[in-house]
Design a protein around this motif. Structure first.
Motif, short mmCIF file in Angstrom:
data_model
loop_
_atom_site.label_atom_id
_atom_site.label_comp_id
_atom_site.label_asym_id
_atom_site.label_seq_id
_atom_site.Cartn_x
_atom_site.Cartn_y
_atom_site.Cartn_z
N PHE A 50 108.92 23.93 37.81
CA PHE A 50 109.86 24.83 38.47
C PHE A 50 109.40 25.12 39.90
O PHE A 50 110.21 25.28 40.81
N GLY A 51 108.09 25.22 40.10
CA GLY A 51 107.57 25.42 41.44
C GLY A 51 107.90 24.26 42.35
O GLY A 51 108.26 24.45 43.52
N VAL A 52 107.80 23.04 41.82
CA VAL A 52 108.15 21.85 42.61
C VAL A 52 109.64 21.86 42.94
O VAL A 52 110.03 21.59 44.08
N MET A 53 110.46 22.20 41.96
CA MET A 53 111.91 22.25 42.19
C MET A 53 112.26 23.30 43.24
O MET A 53 113.18 23.12 44.04
N PHE A 54 111.51 24.39 43.24
CA PHE A 54 111.84 25.52 44.11
C PHE A 54 111.54 25.23 45.58
O PHE A 54 111.90 26.02 46.46
N ILE A 55 110.87 24.12 45.85
CA ILE A 55 110.61 23.75 47.25
C ILE A 55 111.92 23.67 48.03
O ILE A 55 111.97 23.99 49.22
N ASN A 56 113.00 23.25 47.34
CA ASN A 56 114.31 23.20 47.99
C ASN A 56 114.71 24.55 48.57
O ASN A 56 115.20 24.64 49.70
N VAL A 57 114.49 25.60 47.79
CA VAL A 57 114.88 26.94 48.24
C VAL A 57 114.01 27.39 49.41
O VAL A 57 114.49 28.02 50.36
N PHE A 58 112.72 27.06 49.36
CA PHE A 58 111.84 27.41 50.48
C PHE A 58 112.29 26.70 51.76
O PHE A 58 112.21 27.26 52.86
N SER A 88 113.73 38.30 45.16
CA SER A 88 114.47 37.39 44.29
C SER A 88 113.60 36.21 43.88
O SER A 88 113.71 35.71 42.74
N VAL A 89 112.75 35.75 44.79
CA VAL A 89 111.83 34.65 44.48
C VAL A 89 110.87 35.06 43.36
O VAL A 89 110.65 34.33 42.39
N ILE A 90 110.32 36.26 43.50
CA ILE A 90 109.38 36.77 42.49
C ILE A 90 110.05 36.87 41.12
O ILE A 90 109.53 36.42 40.11
N VAL A 91 111.24 37.46 41.13
CA VAL A 91 111.98 37.63 39.88
C VAL A 91 112.31 36.28 39.26
O VAL A 91 112.25 36.10 38.04
N TYR A 92 112.67 35.31 40.10
CA TYR A 92 113.04 33.98 39.60
C TYR A 92 111.91 33.39 38.76
O TYR A 92 112.15 32.87 37.66
N PHE A 93 110.69 33.47 39.26
CA PHE A 93 109.58 32.86 38.55
C PHE A 93 109.18 33.66 37.30
O PHE A 93 108.76 33.08 36.30
N PHE A 94 109.31 34.97 37.35
CA PHE A 94 109.03 35.76 36.16
C PHE A 94 110.05 35.48 35.06
O PHE A 94 109.70 35.37 33.89
N LEU A 95 111.32 35.36 35.44
CA LEU A 95 112.35 35.03 34.46
C LEU A 95 112.18 33.59 33.95
O LEU A 95 112.39 33.32 32.77
#
Length: 257
Positions: A101-109, A129-136
């Motif tokens: 998920f961290g790799v996928m989230f590079i798009n958002v960064f 929202s980034v923090i919440v995304y990873f906790f969820l």
């Protein structure tokens, strides 16, 4: 644990699973961002909130083969004979999925960088929202891992995870329907109780159901309002599902024939 993490993370890119998840996430995040750019109203928090709704699809794809595939191949016996503890196996698989998920989230960064470069604002709500995304994501991954450890088929594991995440996303709707049904039932069988008392009972029941909704607990993060209670809830629920996975594997260890 690190050996399990490394093997599982690399396995995402030895079969279509990782590439499908990456491609799907890239398409969804890219489409959302382009649509916002076209309307000149870029909101990273809104994009992340939209992507969270696709946990329903992404999580089952990523987690369905963690244990179900091993049971199908008969290789799960390795978990009980290897020097790595079962808890280490569970955590290793969990961290591998979260890393993907961290790799996928590079798009958002990248989208956040483009927004800032074009003069847009990446406020504290976006980072919230980034923090919440990873906790969820951690919470739902733990649910998917548990599902994969219970059933013996990848498709069943995916369906199981899909249903649970769907029910969680529909918590508010379920609460409203349950409250409405209870109001009708109590109204029919009203034995002199006041309407205010009935309403109070229904409200408490509705609040009890909504208490299990992680989305409502983390809504304020989009506004930059951080709540430690919400994060503790997500972490606690994640630990509970991972522990249940460990206990399920431990039970199978001692029932092996």
């Amino acid at each position: 644990m690190f050996a399990v993490f490394k093997r599982e993370f690399q396995s995402f890119f030895r079969n279509p699973t990782g590439y499908v998840a990456l491609a799907l996430f890239s398409v969804l995040s890219g489409f959302t961002f382009v649509m916002q750019l076209s309307s000149a109203e870029v909101n990273i928090s809104s994009e992340i909130s939209t992507l969270r709704s696709f946990f329903l699809i992404l999580i089952p794809i990523i987690t369905m083969g963690f244990f179900a595939e091993d049971k199908k191949r008969g290789t799960e016996i390795l978990y009980y004979t290897s020097p790595v503890s079962l808890w280490g196996v569970v955590i290793g698989k969990f961290l591998a999925a979260l890393s993907l998920f961290g790799v996928m989230f590079i798009n958002v960064f990248i989208h956040m960088f483009i927004t800032g470069f074009l003069g847009g604002v990446v406020d504290i709500g976006s980072w919230g929202s980034v923090i919440v995304y990873f906790f969820l994501a951690a919470l739902f991954i733990s649910i998917g891992i548990l599902a994969s450890s219970i059933v013996n088929d990848q498709l069943l594991a995916a369906c199981f995870t899909f249903v649970i995440i769907l029910l969680i996303q529909l918590t508010n709707t379920i609460s409203s329907l349950a409250t409405a049904a209870l109001v009708s039932l109590l109204a029919v069988s009203n034995n002199g109780a006041s309407n205010d008392k009935l309403l109070n009972i229904c409200t408490k029941i509705s609040d009890a159901i909504c208490w299990f909704d992680p989305f409502s607990k983390t809504t304020n993060f989009r506004s930059g309002i951080f709540s430690l209670t919400a994060l503790i809830f997500c972490l606690s629920a994640t630990f509970v599902f991972l522990f249940l996975t460990y206990r399920n594997l431990e039970k199978k260890r001692w029932t092996q024939k």
